[in-house]
Design a protein around this motif. Structure first.
Motif, short mmCIF file in Angstrom:
data_model
loop_
_atom_site.label_atom_id
_atom_site.label_comp_id
_atom_site.label_asym_id
_atom_site.label_seq_id
_atom_site.Cartn_x
_atom_site.Cartn_y
_atom_site.Cartn_z
N GLY A 100 47.91 -68.36 -9.90
CA GLY A 100 47.11 -67.44 -9.10
C GLY A 100 47.10 -66.06 -9.71
N SER A 101 46.18 -65.25 -9.22
CA SER A 101 46.20 -63.85 -9.63
C SER A 101 45.58 -63.02 -8.52
CB SER A 101 45.45 -63.65 -10.94
OG SER A 101 44.08 -63.75 -10.73
N GLY A 102 46.30 -61.95 -8.18
CA GLY A 102 45.80 -61.03 -7.16
C GLY A 102 45.44 -61.74 -5.86
N GLY A 103 46.20 -62.79 -5.52
CA GLY A 103 45.96 -63.45 -4.23
C GLY A 103 44.97 -64.59 -4.31
N LYS A 104 44.58 -65.01 -5.51
CA LYS A 104 43.64 -66.14 -5.63
C LYS A 104 44.22 -67.20 -6.54
CE LYS A 104 39.12 -64.34 -4.61
NZ LYS A 104 38.37 -63.23 -5.14
N LYS A 105 44.21 -68.44 -6.06
CA LYS A 105 44.74 -69.54 -6.87
C LYS A 105 43.63 -70.04 -7.81
CE LYS A 105 46.41 -74.26 -6.13
NZ LYS A 105 46.72 -75.27 -5.10
N THR A 106 44.03 -70.27 -9.07
CA THR A 106 43.00 -70.75 -10.00
C THR A 106 43.28 -72.17 -10.48
OG1 THR A 106 44.20 -69.73 -11.82
CG2 THR A 106 42.43 -68.43 -10.85
N GLY A 107 44.39 -72.73 -10.00
CA GLY A 107 44.71 -74.10 -10.41
C GLY A 107 46.05 -74.48 -9.81
N SER A 108 46.40 -75.75 -9.91
CA SER A 108 47.69 -76.15 -9.30
C SER A 108 48.84 -75.62 -10.15
CB SER A 108 47.77 -77.67 -9.15
OG SER A 108 47.70 -78.26 -10.43
N ALA A 109 49.88 -75.20 -9.46
CA ALA A 109 51.01 -74.57 -10.14
C ALA A 109 52.25 -75.44 -10.02
CB ALA A 109 51.27 -73.19 -9.53
N GLN A 110 53.20 -75.14 -10.91
CA GLN A 110 54.44 -75.91 -10.96
C GLN A 110 55.27 -75.72 -9.69
OE1 GLN A 110 57.26 -74.24 -13.80
NE2 GLN A 110 57.61 -76.26 -14.65
N PHE A 111 55.82 -76.82 -9.17
CA PHE A 111 56.76 -76.73 -8.05
C PHE A 111 57.89 -77.71 -8.33
CE2 PHE A 111 58.64 -77.71 -3.97
CZ PHE A 111 58.78 -76.45 -3.42
#
Ligand SMILES: O=C(O)[C@H]1O[C@H](OP(=O)(O)OP(=O)(O)OC[C@H]2O[C@@H](n3ccc(=O)[nH]c3=O)[C@H](O)[C@@H]2O)[C@H](O)[C@@H](O)[C@@H]1O
Length: 581
Positions: A484-495
């Protein structure tokens, strides 16, 4: 040389002024002040084209005028004091003649046909300074007929600079053909409006500056020096190193990981609220050690979003290692709200700040083996159920994992949760059993050993701090960037979730045996039923995931690790073990 442009005429006029002054100085300064004839020709004056060299020579002439004037004053003083033996009238006249240098400068203003308002404030300041220096030089040289090199050294640059500024093009350009200041009603109005706007802008800027500098936490100053220290602490030793914010850096695990990260060249900044759950002196000592290695620990709470934002504004952290928490399983029955404050509210505040950043940092945070709660399946695997917490502490840690998942899912934050298994070692936590038992054994006071249902002994997968540090560092190194950047997700992230245990559970009784051996003393054992305050009967980590993905490999057995702890405890507290906890 003839000059046709208006600017040339003005410069010519200005240059002529200097010629007059030079001539006047030869006739005597007093005469110059009262009689200077502005229309007089000056045959040997400076070039009227305003050539730099001529300007300089004019200015040095001005210096000569002032110096001559001072010499005259000195002569006046010397002669008046020797002739009259210091009568009242003559000493008054010599006092008035002391003011001559001021009169020279005043005359100079007049010669230029400029009111003081026509001069820039800086020019006025320099002229005043030159005048004062002349006056001062005079006093210093009383009794001598010339200025010393020291006085000249100080006086001349000011006189020169003041004159140069007064004759500078913008100033001369503001004169009309008569040599008077060119002003009109509209220009005066514009100037007035400009001044008011400047004043308003100054007030607004000052207010903004004061607001920004205001302490974001009562009693703690976050000023320019503070900002510099944060930036310095965050500087990695080279390119490619991560820059990490460690929350809870004055805590046990936070302290050790911060040291390790700094040692390998990462940029590290800590934050800790120094709460008094256990003696604050120990936390301060850890923070002082960190500082000596170049790691600053900010005295602040993670609930303070303003402070966090300010820190993130100063430093673009690549990772947040979130270890700040209200620790301790049993204490939660006494102070439940502190767990909610630190472990739930504080965590959400931190996540909110992180998710709004651009770029977002990757987050690694401390969970706990306690999330396995009343599970009976051993060893504990990350895939096992974790919905039966036995304490509020465990519930807050499980809540953290779930909250973290939502921030990963919605905002694209890269998140790794580390389930620590009863971590121990030097600089450890006084509230934990290995610490308080050590003190009691040294003090020869009884220790309470809890017994589980049906007289079973409790067991823990005690894990040495150095192994946990390796797990934390490997988690940082393998964490993928947030998406994400600045409060917007752009793809699935690692968890990710990893157990960081030792994989070799030890019964509490056996653990006390080892302590006795290292301390060379017998414990006074008091076996009691486990209180209903949140303990679980056993913990046992399956670390295969961590092994696979982090290269995690715990190598310190309990005997070795407790030996390290006892050595540190003895050196740190010496004979005063009571001070520990
Ligand atoms: O790994 C974990 O999940 C947890 O480990 C520890 O919790 P705990 O295992 O209870 O550690 P200690 O307080 O040091 O207790 C160690 C063992 O000694 C026992 N104990 C403790 C205190 C006491 O007076 N008597 C006693 O028998 C406990 O029941 C436990 O079995 C930490 O305190 C938690 O913050 C952490 O999350």
């Amino acid at each position: 040389m003839s000059v046709h442009s208006p600017l040339g005429r003005k410069r010519r006029r200005a240059a002529e002024e200097f010629c007059l002054r030079v001539e006047d100085s030869q006739r005597g300064v007093r005469g110059w002040i009262v009689q200077g004839n502005e229309e007089e020709e000056c045959d040997e004056g400076p070039d009227v084209d305003g050539d730099e060299r001529d300007l300089s020579s004019s200015l040095s002439n001005l210096t000569t005028v002032i110096n001559n004037n001072i010499i005259n004053n000195n002569n006046n003083i010397n002669s008046s004091s020797s002739s009259s033996g210091g009568s009242t009238s003559s000493s008054r006249s010599s006092r008035s003649s002391i003011r001559e240098p001021a009169a020279v400068v005043a005359g100079w203003y007049r010669r230029l046909r400029l009111g003081r308002s026509a001069l820039t404030s800086r020019t006025v300041f320099l002229l005043e300074l030159a005048r004062e220096l002349s006056f001062w030089s005079h006093r210093k040289t009383r009794g001598s007929n010339s200025l010393g090199p020291f006085e000249r050294f100080f006086q001349q640059p000011f006189v020169w600079l003041a004159g140069k500024m007064a004759l500078s093009t913008p100033l001369v350009a503001s004169l009309d053909d008569e040599g008077k200041l060119r002003t009109s009603r509209s220009s005066r109005n514009s100037l007035g409006i400009f001044k008011v706007l400047c004043l308003i802008a100054t007030v607004v800027l000052l207010a903004v500056w004061l607001l920004k500098k205001a302490p974001v936490q009562p009693g703690v100053k976050y000023g320019a020096a503070w900002e510099r220290s944060i930036i310095q602490s965050a500087k990695p030793s080279g390119r490619g190193h991560p820059v990490i914010l460690v929350t809870g850096s004055a805590g046990f695990v936070g302290y050790h990981v911060s040291l390790a990260l700094k040692k390998r060249g990462d940029g590290v900044v800590g934050i800790d609220n120094f709460n008094d759950y256990y003696p604050v002196q120990l936390k301060r000592a850890r923070a002082a050690n960190l500082l000596s290695k170049g790691v600053v620990t900010v005295d602040g709470d993670i609930n303070n979003s303003e402070l966090l934002r300010r820190m993130f504004k100063l430093v673009q952290f690549t990772h947040v290692l979130h270890l700040a928490a209200q620790a301790g399983v049993r204490y939660a029955v006494k102070k439940p709200m502190t767990y909610v404050h630190s472990n739930i509210a504080g965590f959400v505040v931190l996540l909110e700040v992180c998710k709004s950043l651009n770029p977002q940092p990757s987050m690694i945070f401390a969970s706990s083996s306690s999330v396995y709660g009343l599970n009976t399946k051993v060893p504990f695997s990350e895939d096992d159920r974790t919905d039966q917490p036995a304490s509020l502490y465990a519930a807050t840690k499980k809540a953290d994992e779930m909250i973290a998942h939502t921030y990963n899912h919605i905002w694209g934050l890269s998140i790794t949760a580390l389930r620590f298994f009863t971590v121990y070692g030097p600089w450890g936590r006084p509230d934990m059993a290995y610490f308080s038992f050590t003190r009691n054994i040294v003090e020869e006071t009884p220790i309470k050993i809890f017994r589980g249902p049906y007289d079973t002994e409790l067991s823990r997968d005690f894990t040495y701090i150095a192994d946990v540090v390796k797990g934390c560092v490997a988690s940082i190194d393998t964490a993928k960037p947030s998406t994400g950047s600045g409060g917007k997700k752009t793809g699935s992230a690692q968890f990710r979730i990893f157990n960081l245990g030792n994989t070799q559970p030890v019964k509490v009784g056996a653990f006390v045996d080892i302590l006795e051996k290292h301390l060379n003393r017998k414990a006074i054992r008091d076996y009691v039923d486990m209180p209903a305050t949140g303990d679980v009967p056993f913990t046992h980590a399956n670390v295969s995931h961590a092994r696979e993905e982090l290269g995690y490999n715990p190598t310190t057995d309990l005997e070795t690790g407790l030996g390290e702890f006892v050595t540190w405890f003895s050196s740190y507290y010496g004979d005063d073990s009571m001070a520990c906890c």
